[in-house]
Write a protein that holds these residues in place. Structure first.
Motif, PDB file in Angstrom:
ATOM      1  N   HIS A 360       0.904  -1.228   0.066  1.00 36.03           N
ATOM      2  CA  HIS A 360      -0.008   0.030   0.010  1.00 36.03           C
ATOM      3  C   HIS A 360       0.992   1.383  -0.251  1.00 36.03           C
ATOM      4  CE1 HIS A 360       0.594  -0.577   4.343  1.00 36.03           C
ATOM      5  NE2 HIS A 360       0.643   0.660   4.492  1.00 36.03           N
ATOM      6  N   ARG A 362       2.834   4.511  -1.123  1.00 37.74           N
ATOM      7  CA  ARG A 362       2.403   5.802  -1.863  1.00 37.74           C
ATOM      8  C   ARG A 362       3.861   6.582  -2.360  1.00 37.74           C
ATOM      9  NH1 ARG A 362      -1.598   6.078   1.801  1.00 37.74           N
ATOM     10  NH2 ARG A 362      -0.292   7.983   3.027  1.00 37.74           N
ATOM     11  N   ASP A 364       5.408  10.059  -3.756  1.00 40.05           N
ATOM     12  CA  ASP A 364       5.286  11.527  -4.301  1.00 40.05           C
ATOM     13  C   ASP A 364       6.459  12.357  -3.932  1.00 40.05           C
ATOM     14  OD1 ASP A 364       3.701  13.330  -4.933  1.00 40.05           O
ATOM     15  OD2 ASP A 364       1.895  12.800  -3.802  1.00 40.05           O
ATOM     16  N   SER A 449      -2.676  14.181  -5.871  1.00 43.39           N
ATOM     17  CA  SER A 449      -3.062  13.290  -6.740  1.00 43.39           C
ATOM     18  C   SER A 449      -4.080  13.959  -7.722  1.00 43.39           C
ATOM     19  CB  SER A 449      -3.811  12.125  -6.460  1.00 43.39           C
ATOM     20  OG  SER A 449      -4.924  12.607  -5.371  1.00 43.39           O
ATOM     21  N   GLN A 535       5.702   6.259   5.977  1.00 43.36           N
ATOM     22  CA  GLN A 535       4.353   6.576   5.356  1.00 43.36           C
ATOM     23  C   GLN A 535       3.304   6.596   6.466  1.00 43.36           C
ATOM     24  OE1 GLN A 535       3.196   4.989   1.442  1.00 43.36           O
ATOM     25  NE2 GLN A 535       1.498   4.086   2.484  1.00 43.36           N
ATOM     26  N   SER A 550       3.924   9.568   2.778  1.00 41.48           N
ATOM     27  CA  SER A 550       4.413   8.922   1.587  1.00 41.48           C
ATOM     28  C   SER A 550       5.991   8.856   1.505  1.00 41.48           C
ATOM     29  CB  SER A 550       3.976   9.722   0.293  1.00 41.48           C
ATOM     30  OG  SER A 550       4.739  11.045   0.080  1.00 41.48           O
TER      31      SER A 550
END
Length: 686
Positions: A360, A362, A364, A449, A535, A550
């Motif tokens: 899971h 993320r 960025d 996003s 995260q 993230s």
């Protein structure tokens, strides 16, 4: 070749030591200048659409950057704006009220075309004038101050890491070797390799942009590998001395055995880092250049400086009898060999579970959140996001080859404005005949996003004229897509090169495949730990950071490649001993047990020391460097304990003689070009 290098070092030790001392001093001086010439945020690759848009915008409207002041608790007098506007290098000044009406953002736009010194002077003058505003609180930040603050913190983090990790590492090495003299030799290798790399990076920075993170990574990797190689060579030298060899003979024999292992290890790490060169992003590539440079420089220092030092003081080091087939590591190996199946199953399941958080993950651009919460620049950015909704997000910038008053453009912009997550679309003043610059304002943060979705949506639209999409959100999209596209190629380069090197070393196709599979399991656990900490926010209070929610977009790639190379470093240390005993005895189980006994102390000590070094960098304030330091520390811990001490003995027991299998054709190839340790030609030192 190794024999020739050691002979030169033994014949002219003072010259060799003096040469490396000069390199270190020059590198130390270059490091101070290097930080001032590095960039915290390199431009994107020339192939990125966002970079092409940035270049066109620079031609259409060569404006400068911005300095932003947040004035809280008092109005901004008109005279302040006038004074700021009259400063040299300032193009315009704007004020914006906050949503709650209690603060004002003062945006100082610099003129375009300023050189570096003129821009620095203008930033300093504007910052000083903003801080002089009479108000209860004034914060000063902006994009131009962000790079300076990151550079300052990066230099401070590097200095803190050295001050924390080097003394501790020296004490641990003194305990391991039983004296400060022996402990200082690996440290001399590490510092010499780092000094040489600083000189190299300084030269590179005069030709092209280099990321400031390359310096921190160079320090981290150089100190760690220098200690690793020094431990391996010094331990072998003391073992050879215990057999009755004089200093010169022991040095030659050490170079012919452990020296060859160092060369193989360095080549393995270097080819792993070469996998980063397939990426287009200049930050990743500069990390590759710094990493490869420090690996090769440290290897050269190990093969020249250490023999020279041993030639002078080797007689003062206490010999050490080589570990035999009995001892703690050998007993552990035999215990695991008796329970190899459950060990493989339990450890394999455990590593998969540790990797589970990565599912899971993320990714960025964490932007200003890479800075600590105490950072004034970060506070300004967060104040703008939270209190000035009109300027919350950086716009998506569109360059269209069409007249600004063309009806087709108006219809197309209406379609853009109707897209989900678009707050509006307007034509910018930089537009001119034949070229229109439009700003598309996304909802939410510029690196969120939603903004990235707007970039993809606009790029996917049909337009009756050529359109290019750029801006900060587009830069993130381009970087993400580039990393995803190039990652399979980087992995293929890394795996193929590693397989070939380990095959040349072992003559087996099974051992390299097993090593690669186990390293992937280890790296999965490492990346899972990064997600769990950075995260999900676990241990953030203990480790002293504010969870960004993230992982840095580039961090998984960098950790994967660097950790893979370091894991193979320890794999080479262990396999070199196992292969040596296998060729002597032909007994696989004995080779594994004795190989682990002879190398276990070295690998464990080296791992402990390199974890100390990485932990020193993890104490820094920049979150990206924390992620890298902790990620590599976890990778080394998992590799040196779970992989080398448990999985390697268990899997090699299960495979038996098949460990050393290769097709007949490849066996013939290995017999011609494979690497074997030959007896050293012992020459007297003169």
């Amino acid at each position: 070749m190794l024999n020739r290098l050691s002979s030169i070092a033994l014949r002219a030790p003072r010259r060799v030591v003096a040469a490396w001392a000069i390199v270190f001093v020059l590198g130390l001086g270059a490091a101070g200048m290097l930080f001032s010439s590095l960039d915290a945020d390199l431009d994107g690759a020339s192939g990125f659409e966002s970079e092409r848009v940035a270049e066109r915008l620079g031609e259409l409207d060569p404006g400068g950057g911005e300095v932003v002041g947040i004035v809280d608790g008092a109005p901004v007098a008109p005279g302040v704006v006038d004074r700021l506007g009259r400063l040299e290098g300032v193009d315009a000044v704007h004020t914006l009220p906050s949503g709650d009406g209690r603060a004002t953002a003062v945006v100082v736009e610099l003129a375009g075309g300023l050189d570096d010194q003129e821009e620095a002077d203008a930033v300093e003058a504007a910052s000083g004038a903003l801080r002089a505003i009479d108000a209860p609180e004034v914060l000063v930040g902006g994009e131009l101050l962000l790079d300076d603050e990151v550079a300052e913190l990066a230099e401070r983090d590097a200095q803190r890491a050295e001050m924390l990790s080097l003394p501790v590492a020296l004490v641990v090495m003194a305990v391991v070797f039983g004296g400060v003299l022996a402990a200082g030799l690996p440290l001399a290798i590490a510092l010499s390799g780092v000094g040489a790399t600083m000189l190299g990076l300084t030269a590179v920075s005069s030709l092209t942009d280099v990321s400031l993170y390359a310096v921190n990574v160079t320090l981290m990797l150089g100190i760690g590998l220098g200690i690793d190689y020094g431990l391996l060579l010094l331990s072998r030298f003391r073992e050879e001395r215990a057999t009755g060899l004089e200093v010169a003979g022991a040095v030659h024999r050490t170079m012919a055995t452990a020296g060859r292992t160092v060369v193989f290890s360095a080549c393995t790490v270097a080819v792993a880092l070469a996998g980063l060169l397939v990426f287009e992003d200049p930050t990743i590539r500069s990390l590759a250049f710094g990493g490869i440079g420090v690996v090769l420089a440290t290897m050269l220092a190990s093969l020249t400086l250490l023999p020279a030092l041993l030639g002078r003081i080797g007689h003062r080091l206490r010999p050490q009898v080589a570990a035999g087939g009995e001892g703690g590591f050998a007993r552990l190996a035999r215990l695991i060999q008796r329970r190899s199946v459950p060990v493989v199953v339990v450890v394999g399941i455990g590593l998969v579970l540790l990797a589970a958080p990565f599912t899971h993950a993320r990714f960025d651009d964490i932007g200003v959140h890479a800075l600590p919460r105490s950072s004034e620049t970060r506070q300004v950015a967060e104040a703008i996001d939270g209190r000035f909704p009109a300027v919350t997000a950086e716009p998506v910038e569109v360059v269209a080859d069409v007249d600004p008053d063309d009806p087709a453009l108006a219809r197309w912009l209406d379609e853009v404005a109707a897209l989900p997550a678009v707050a509006g679309a307007t034509i910018d003043d930089a537009s001119r005949a034949g070229v229109t610059v439009a700003e598309v304002r996304p909802e939410g943060a510029s690196n969120g996003s939603a903004a990235q979705g707007v970039v993809r949506a606009v790029r996917g639209m049909d337009a009756p004229f050529p359109v290019a999409v750029g801006g900060d959100p587009a830069e993130i999209v381009d970087l993400r897509d580039s990393v995803v596209d190039r990652l399979p190629l980087a992995a293929a380069v890394l795996v193929t090169a590693t397989f070939v090197l380990l095959f040349l070393m072992t003559g087996s196709v099974v051992v390299p495949i097993k090593a690669i599979v186990m390293n992937v399991l280890s790296l999965g656990a490492t990346l899972g730990a990064l997600v769990w900490v950075f995260q999900d926010g676990h241990l953030s209070g203990l480790l002293g950071f504010d969870p960004p929610g993230s992982l840095d977009l580039l961090m998984p790639v960098i950790v994967f490649v660097f950790a893979f190379g370091l894991s193979m470093d320890y794999e080479v240390f262990l396999l070199a001993r196992i292969r040596e005993i296998w060729e002597e005895t032909g007994d696989n189980d004995r080779a594994v047990a004795e190989g682990l006994q002879r190398s276990g102390r070295i690998v464990t000590s080296a791992a402990l020391l390199i974890v100390i070094v990485f932990a020193g960098f993890a104490t820094g304030e920049i979150v990206a460097m924390k992620q890298l330091g902790i990620g590599l520390a976890v990778a080394v811990i998992v590799d040196a304990t779970v992989i080398r001490s448990l999985l390697v003995p268990a899997t090699m027991k299960l495979m038996g003689r098949w460990n050393w299998w290769a097709p007949p054709a490849l066996r013939r190839v290995h017999s011609r070009i494979g690497v074997r340790e030959a007896p050293a030609i012992i020459e007297p030192a003169t």
